[in-house]
Scaffold this active site. Sequence first.
Site, short mmCIF file in Angstrom:
data_model
loop_
_atom_site.label_atom_id
_atom_site.label_comp_id
_atom_site.label_asym_id
_atom_site.label_seq_id
_atom_site.Cartn_x
_atom_site.Cartn_y
_atom_site.Cartn_z
N LYS A 97 -22.68 16.36 11.13
CA LYS A 97 -23.17 15.19 11.46
C LYS A 97 -22.27 13.91 11.56
O LYS A 97 -23.02 12.76 11.28
CB LYS A 97 -24.54 15.17 10.83
CG LYS A 97 -25.34 16.36 11.04
CD LYS A 97 -26.92 16.44 10.66
CE LYS A 97 -27.74 17.58 10.88
NZ LYS A 97 -29.33 17.18 10.85
N ARG B 198 -31.76 22.02 4.58
CA ARG B 198 -31.37 22.67 5.93
C ARG B 198 -32.27 24.24 5.80
O ARG B 198 -32.29 24.72 6.72
CB ARG B 198 -30.02 22.52 6.40
CG ARG B 198 -29.79 21.04 6.70
CD ARG B 198 -28.19 20.83 7.16
NE ARG B 198 -27.91 19.50 7.03
CZ ARG B 198 -26.88 18.85 7.32
NH1 ARG B 198 -25.81 19.78 7.30
NH2 ARG B 198 -26.80 17.76 7.19
N LYS C 295 -29.96 7.04 1.48
CA LYS C 295 -30.05 8.58 1.30
C LYS C 295 -28.62 9.30 1.43
O LYS C 295 -27.96 8.70 2.29
CB LYS C 295 -30.81 8.74 2.50
CG LYS C 295 -31.22 10.51 2.57
CD LYS C 295 -31.70 10.82 3.69
CE LYS C 295 -31.86 12.53 3.80
NZ LYS C 295 -32.27 12.97 5.08
N SER D 282 -32.71 17.08 -1.34
CA SER D 282 -32.91 18.22 -1.78
C SER D 282 -31.61 18.70 -2.88
O SER D 282 -32.04 19.65 -3.62
CB SER D 282 -32.70 19.30 -0.50
OG SER D 282 -31.87 19.21 0.48
N TYR E 168 -39.11 15.32 -4.16
CA TYR E 168 -39.66 16.52 -4.40
C TYR E 168 -40.27 16.75 -5.75
O TYR E 168 -41.31 17.60 -6.09
CB TYR E 168 -38.93 17.70 -4.09
CG TYR E 168 -38.41 17.63 -2.91
CD1 TYR E 168 -38.88 17.73 -1.70
CD2 TYR E 168 -36.75 17.10 -2.71
CE1 TYR E 168 -38.28 17.91 -0.43
CE2 TYR E 168 -36.38 16.94 -1.51
CZ TYR E 168 -36.94 17.18 -0.35
OH TYR E 168 -36.58 17.21 1.07
N LYS F 179 -28.04 6.23 5.78
CA LYS F 179 -28.04 7.57 5.46
C LYS F 179 -26.68 8.31 5.82
O LYS F 179 -25.92 8.13 6.93
CB LYS F 179 -28.72 8.36 6.71
CG LYS F 179 -28.98 9.83 6.72
CD LYS F 179 -30.14 10.22 7.46
CE LYS F 179 -30.06 12.03 7.29
NZ LYS F 179 -30.96 12.64 7.81
#
Length: 334
Positions: A227, A214, A258, A284, A322, A204
């Site tokens: 992060k 987010r 990812k 996303s 999605y 990731k």
Amino acid sequence: MPATHVIAPYPATRLRRLRRTPAIRALTAEHALSAGNLIWPIFVTEVAGGEGEIASMPGVDRLTLDGARRAAERAATLGIPAICIFPHSDRDLKDETCARAWDPDNIGNRAIRAIKEVAPDLAVMTDIALDPYNINGHDGFVRDGIILNDETVEALVRMALAQADAGADILGPSDMMDGRIGALRAALERAGHKDVAILSYAAKYASAFYGPFRDAVGASGRLVGDKKTYQIDPANRGEALRCVARDLSEGADMVMVKPGMPYLDICREVKDQFGAPTFAYQVSGEYAMLEGAIRAGWLSRDVVAESLLSFRRAGCDGVLTYYAPQVAEALAAR
Ligand code: PBG
């Protein structure tokens, strides 16, 4: 090219022969996408009035528990094998202890039970990380600006056990703390959840492509800093492979790369080197990019199926997207 790939010189070989008609192309297609390759991520809200379309993800809604039930029934009808739940939790209940992350009645765990009631055969996947319940938007506990590894892993174990108790089939640790897979696996075994699977977010990256997510979970204004001390630097390839090796050696059943499309090279290498069930997350920001261009009329909707097929070609067994219900519907209509 391997020596087994013999190719006669032109005109004995005319590669266009096998592209001539739809039937011949179908016969010689190397990869295919089916509903069975899809995992559908959904956002479930506990906030009154929190349901409805996500501004930066047009076409994707935050769902109520009833909406989650309907989504589960739709997935089951379409032959989508798994749904993945992301909680949109009440801002006022977020704090530094993140205690709601392992509350059996948090919105994520309620959604697991609601889905299992209506679609018991659908696999339910979860996300394990503290961010939906953390006041500062991080995946782990923060002290003096430092993300605490070992304390976070203990909390993730509690979170995982609550999800397994609620009926989750697949746990998805997305936190990138060290040692979490081994700790989760041992705790699941001890608690009698020996058949609960772990799909580790192993590779990731610290990516700007998570922006719309987010927004969707209400973490955007919250995140203090970034992060980068726990997610992988997009410059790195070897580190991603070491993360996958480590997670498999600690007991991950499946691994994920990812984001997806910008990291197809990593997907291919993970599949080739480890052979484990390998997934990619079309995140996303990838959805927003494609959907934005489609809605503006700049790209045809055909890019959706093409983008998903590219994951299959890169070695992925499946994709979190999605677009899952839309694509499954299109496949069913063919
Ligand atoms: C949280 C988590 C994130 C995503 C899945 N789980 C965001 C993050 O790490 O900040 C991103 C998914 C997406 O962008 O679609 N641990």
